[in-house]
Scaffold this active site. Structure first.
Site, PDB file in Angstrom:
ATOM      1  N   LYS A   1      34.863  27.944 -59.979  1.00 46.95           N
ATOM      2  CA  LYS A   1      35.567  29.152 -59.546  1.00 46.95           C
ATOM      3  C   LYS A   1      35.652  29.210 -58.026  1.00 46.95           C
ATOM      4  O   LYS A   1      36.687  29.579 -57.465  1.00 46.95           O
ATOM      5  CB  LYS A   1      34.830  30.381 -60.091  1.00 46.95           C
ATOM      6  CG  LYS A   1      35.637  31.651 -60.012  1.00 46.95           C
ATOM      7  CD  LYS A   1      35.032  32.719 -60.901  1.00 46.95           C
ATOM      8  CE  LYS A   1      35.901  33.963 -60.893  1.00 46.95           C
ATOM      9  NZ  LYS A   1      35.488  34.947 -61.893  1.00 46.95           N
ATOM     10  N   ASP A   2      34.554  28.823 -57.340  1.00 48.27           N
ATOM     11  CA  ASP A   2      34.575  28.808 -55.886  1.00 48.27           C
ATOM     12  C   ASP A   2      35.533  27.748 -55.353  1.00 48.27           C
ATOM     13  O   ASP A   2      36.154  27.930 -54.312  1.00 48.27           O
ATOM     14  CB  ASP A   2      33.166  28.557 -55.333  1.00 48.27           C
ATOM     15  CG  ASP A   2      32.284  29.795 -55.452  1.00 48.27           C
ATOM     16  OD1 ASP A   2      32.843  30.899 -55.510  1.00 48.27           O
ATOM     17  OD2 ASP A   2      31.050  29.647 -55.495  1.00 48.27           O
TER      18      ASP A   2
ATOM     19  N   SER B   1      21.997  37.070 -58.352  1.00 50.70           N
ATOM     20  CA  SER B   1      23.188  37.764 -57.879  1.00 50.70           C
ATOM     21  C   SER B   1      23.376  39.091 -58.604  1.00 50.70           C
ATOM     22  O   SER B   1      23.053  39.217 -59.780  1.00 50.70           O
ATOM     23  CB  SER B   1      24.428  36.899 -58.114  1.00 50.70           C
ATOM     24  OG  SER B   1      24.280  35.662 -57.454  1.00 50.70           O
TER      25      SER B   1
ATOM     26  N   GLU C   1      39.226  41.100 -29.437  1.00 54.33           N
ATOM     27  CA  GLU C   1      39.863  40.486 -30.591  1.00 54.33           C
ATOM     28  C   GLU C   1      39.933  41.486 -31.740  1.00 54.33           C
ATOM     29  O   GLU C   1      39.134  42.419 -31.815  1.00 54.33           O
ATOM     30  CB  GLU C   1      39.039  39.256 -31.017  1.00 54.33           C
ATOM     31  CG  GLU C   1      39.141  38.108 -30.034  1.00 54.33           C
ATOM     32  CD  GLU C   1      40.387  37.277 -30.270  1.00 54.33           C
ATOM     33  OE1 GLU C   1      41.470  37.699 -29.816  1.00 54.33           O
ATOM     34  OE2 GLU C   1      40.297  36.215 -30.893  1.00 54.33           O
TER      35      GLU C   1
ATOM     36  N   HIS D   1      18.175  34.529 -54.170  1.00 58.27           N
ATOM     37  CA  HIS D   1      17.780  33.818 -55.377  1.00 58.27           C
ATOM     38  C   HIS D   1      16.552  34.400 -56.043  1.00 58.27           C
ATOM     39  O   HIS D   1      16.236  34.024 -57.162  1.00 58.27           O
ATOM     40  CB  HIS D   1      17.555  32.321 -55.060  1.00 58.27           C
ATOM     41  CG  HIS D   1      18.835  31.543 -55.047  1.00 58.27           C
ATOM     42  ND1 HIS D   1      19.873  31.859 -54.210  1.00 58.27           N
ATOM     43  CD2 HIS D   1      19.257  30.480 -55.770  1.00 58.27           C
ATOM     44  CE1 HIS D   1      20.865  31.010 -54.414  1.00 58.27           C
ATOM     45  NE2 HIS D   1      20.524  30.174 -55.355  1.00 58.27           N
TER      46      HIS D   1
END
Lengths: 305, 438
Positions: free
Chosen positions: B247-248, B223, B291, B219
């Site tokens: 959007k998320d 971004s 894995e 922040h």
């Protein structure tokens, strides 16, 4: 500096790798490579359909009961089913009195203690007991089976690559060793050739030897194929007793998520592209309204500026 | 946060005003993920994955805490207690499958998140701390996932623990004492299982803490965006809420659908059959594999087959750790002033090769250690190190980059990003007369 040392470290790794790679190439060129015997003779599980396949798969209760009968009359002589309790048989469609009877008549009794003397003893199984092991311990199991340990079958379908089709193929896959099988790969004393088994020679003697080995109450023809398929279906249930509710829940969850996602998409499109007159209210310090308010507040408090 | 045109929080009613004067938590949320955080208007769907990783962590913590209520971290009981969860605990199968598959999905979204950062140059100034903290989270995730895989105490749990702690045994002189110290014995047993459980419970909360730092550091500069161009004017941004929350929200929906398909219909597809066999120190599985999310690193570990000055095993261990640690130096290895790979054609080509290279490494890591997989993973490992340590530093010197758009808004105007918010949206009514210095 970082880049210089980085390049140095990179060169070091690359040199070591090239060295290894060179030896690998050398080995490839000079050594003769023969396919391993397992590679040549091992077979993948046969294609066989079960009612539990696919996203809508369900258990076939009648088949599970037949499979349980095969387990009870054939497999249970050597294999335990430790994760499963008699009470779980209710899933197969048995009523409570039937389950109590099955438990009470089970050929192996459950370890217990004498309530008067405290000495070790055995008692008849009850519905809440798990299926008792046919052997007291691993040493006893190996002693009775040519030093091989019959695995617990509760999870066998999930514990083997290939799942239920593998179990089915293995049970029906016993055959005479092919003529071109090298001598060192031939089954030794107490071993049996089975191309579905990882190293081709399995210690378990063929468990389903003849058609009609068990007598099905529902009139299904007890061929070896049918018995193998039924017991594989039964073991699918023991490994994953919640399969049906998992499929059911999954469908409901997917329908919910699909609707939710469509709504989320519409909300996203609406906010981003909907309504040309949409304006976000300016609440920042640069907003004229806020500026007027702060001017008024300052004036009131007698602050200049 | 550091943008002068960021919207300011103003309490809507007297209670919120009362709250704001005493504990300004709503203000914090408003400034962090609310309308008070201006975000570039042109973020594409690859910018969803940070939030998705947060969702995945939340799923893991919630399911994990409930699983821990039923799990017994004791060698003789662990395997059966997991089966008890699967059979007797109400919806236990759902919790356990969600937790096991949730780990895989956490890694899927995190890998996409990392590659997003690699391609768009999000690791470059002024976001180096965001990148470094992200790598710390990634390392913590790997440790947590590894220890979590040990807990069911199946065959792969046991032998995986043995092989991975055995890596420390490759360190000269002190290796074996370190291995014994880590395990609390010479082989994985009750002591190892107990401490792995304890740490597996602890580390997710450490991850959550580092995530707070990660977001805090993000922040400060704000971004990055697909053009890599700095934010210059208010027109370049839209408030995080409602634009990116919406959007998320759509992204989370798609993620949950993919997750539900695996969880409900293929719950064991990403696992290994051998882990349904109880741990047996006397019987080694034919192929010990970790894995899937560790496969590329496992391939690097096994690529060193012949001693070269140092023992091959030590080379493998060093290379495996170096393959991750070198990412910490990435902001200083790649000095190209252009952030986004979209304006670096040569970089873009090498980036695609790197992507394919890592997929090949992953495939080889899951395959048995035999030819041709060993030789392929040797070549792929060479490229991996060459890419970061040689190609990137050279590229930043010699590459001819494409001209950058003058601003984010300019790139949107020219239709470079269809996904971007249209310009008329959220534009301030008038330009600020004098924007204070940033």
């Amino acid at each position: 500096m970082v880049r210089f040392f980085g390049a140095l470290v990179g060169m070091g790794f690359i040199a070591a790798l090239l060295w290894s790679f060179g030896w690998g190439v050398n080995a490839q060129l000079t050594e003769t490579h023969t396919q391993s015997v397992e590679h040549r003779f091992h077979q993948e599980p046969r294609d066989v359909a079960f009612s539990t396949d696919g996203p809508f798969g369900k258990f076939d209760r009648a088949q599970l009961q037949r499979g349980f009968q095969v387990y009870k009359e054939v497999c249970a002589a050597c294999h335990s089913l430790g994760q499963v309790a008699f009470r779980n048989l209710a899933d197969l469609g048995y009523e409570e009195p039937e389950i109590k009877a099955i438990a009470a008549q089970w050929q192996i009794e459950v370890p217990s203690i004498n309530p008067d003397t405290g000495e070790a003893t055995t008692r008849k199984a009850i519905a809440s007991d798990h299926f008792p092991s046919p052997y007291a311990n691993e040493v006893a199991a190996r002693a009775g089976n040519n030093n091989a340990l019959p695995p617990d079958l509760s999870l066998i379908v999930k514990a083997r690559e290939g799942g239920a089709p593998y179990i089915y193929s293995l049970l029906t896959g016993y055959q005479n060793a092919p003529a071109d099988l090298p001598a060192e790969a031939r089954p030794g004393q107490g071993l049996h050739y089975n191309p579905y088994f990882a190293n081709l020679n399995i210690a378990m003697p063929p468990p389903l030897t003849a058609d009609g080995q068990v007598t099905y109450a529902d009139g299904t023809n007890p061929t070896r194929e049918n018995m193998a398929k039924d017991v594989a279906a039964f073991l699918t249930w023991t490994a994953e007793p919640n399969l049906e509710s998992r499929h059911r829940t999954g469908l409901a969850v997917l329908i919910f998520l699909l609707i939710a996602t469509i709504l989320a998409y519409m909300a996203y499109q609406n906010i981003w592209h909907g309504g040309a007159d949409r304006r976000v209210r300016q609440t920042g310090p640069l907003d004229p309204e806020n500026q007027a308010k702060s001017r008024a507040a300052k004036k009131e408090a007698g602050i200049k500026g | 946060m550091s943008f002068p045109w960021a919207q300011q929080y103003s309490p809507k009613n007297s209670f919120m005003r009362w709250m704001d004067e005493r504990l300004p938590l709503p203000r914090l949320a408003y400034n962090a993920v609310g309308a008070g955080y201006p975000v570039p208007r042109n973020l594409n769907h690859f910018w969803n994955f940070g939030v998705l990783a947060g969702v995945a962590l939340t799923i893991q913590i919630v399911t994990g805490i409930i699983l821990a209520m039923h799990y017994a971290p004791v060698g003789t009981m662990a395997f059966d207690s997991v089966e008890h969860i699967m059979r007797n605990v109400n919806q236990g199968w759902l919790l356990r499958y969600a937790h096991a598959n949730g780990a895989s999905f956490f890694f899927i979204v995190t890998y996409i998140h990392i590659f997003r950062g690699l391609y768009y140059g999000s690791y470059k100034a002024p976001r180096e701390m965001v990148w470094l903290l992200g790598l710390v989270i990634f390392l913590l995730m790997m440790a947590t996932a590894f220890m979590g895989y040990v807990l069911p105490w199946g065959q792969m749990s046991f032998w995986g623990a043995k092989v991975i702690t055995g890596l420390f045994g490759a360190i000269p002189l002190v290796g074996e004492p370190i291995q014994a110290w880590l395990l609390g014995g010479f082989a994985p047993d009750n002591a190892a299982l107990n401490r792995f459980f304890s740490l597996h419970y602890l580390l997710p909360f450490v991850i959550a803490g580092v995530i707070i730092l990660h977001i805090w550091a993000l922040h400060i500069p704000g971004s990055n965006n697909p053009t890599g161009v700095d934010i210059k004017t208010p027109q370049d941004t839209v408030p995080f809420h409602p634009y990116y929350t919406a959007k998320d929200g759509f992204g989370v929906g798609l993620f949950m659908i993919a997750f539900a398909i695996m969880l409900f219909f293929f719950p064991n597809a990403l696992g290994h059959a051998d882990n349904y066999i109880p741990a047996n120190p006397l019987s080694t599985p034919a192929h010990i594999v970790p894995e899937w999310y560790f496969w590329p690193f496992y391939a690097i570990l096994r690529a060193f087959t012949v001693d070269f000055i140092l023992p091959a095993k030590l080379w493998g261990v060093l290379a495996m750790f170096a393959s991750i640690l070198l990412l910490f130096f990435l902001p200083w290895l790649d000095r190209s002033p252009v952030r986004s790979g979209s304006y670096r054609p040569t970089f873009k080509m090498f980036f695609i090769i790197l992507l394919i290279d890592i997929l090949i490494l992953g495939y080889c890591g899951g395959a048995p250690a035999e030819e041709p997989f060993v030789m392929i993973s040797q070549l792929a490992t060479i490229y991996y190190f060459a890419h970061f340590l040689i190609i990137l530093p050279l590229l930043s010197k010699f590459e001819k980059t494409l001209p950058l758009p003058t601003s984010i808004s300019a790139s949107v105007l020219h239709g470079e990003k269809q996904e971007a918010a249209p310009l008329e949206v959220a534009r301030p009514k008038r330009r600020p007369r004098a924007a204070p210095a940033e």
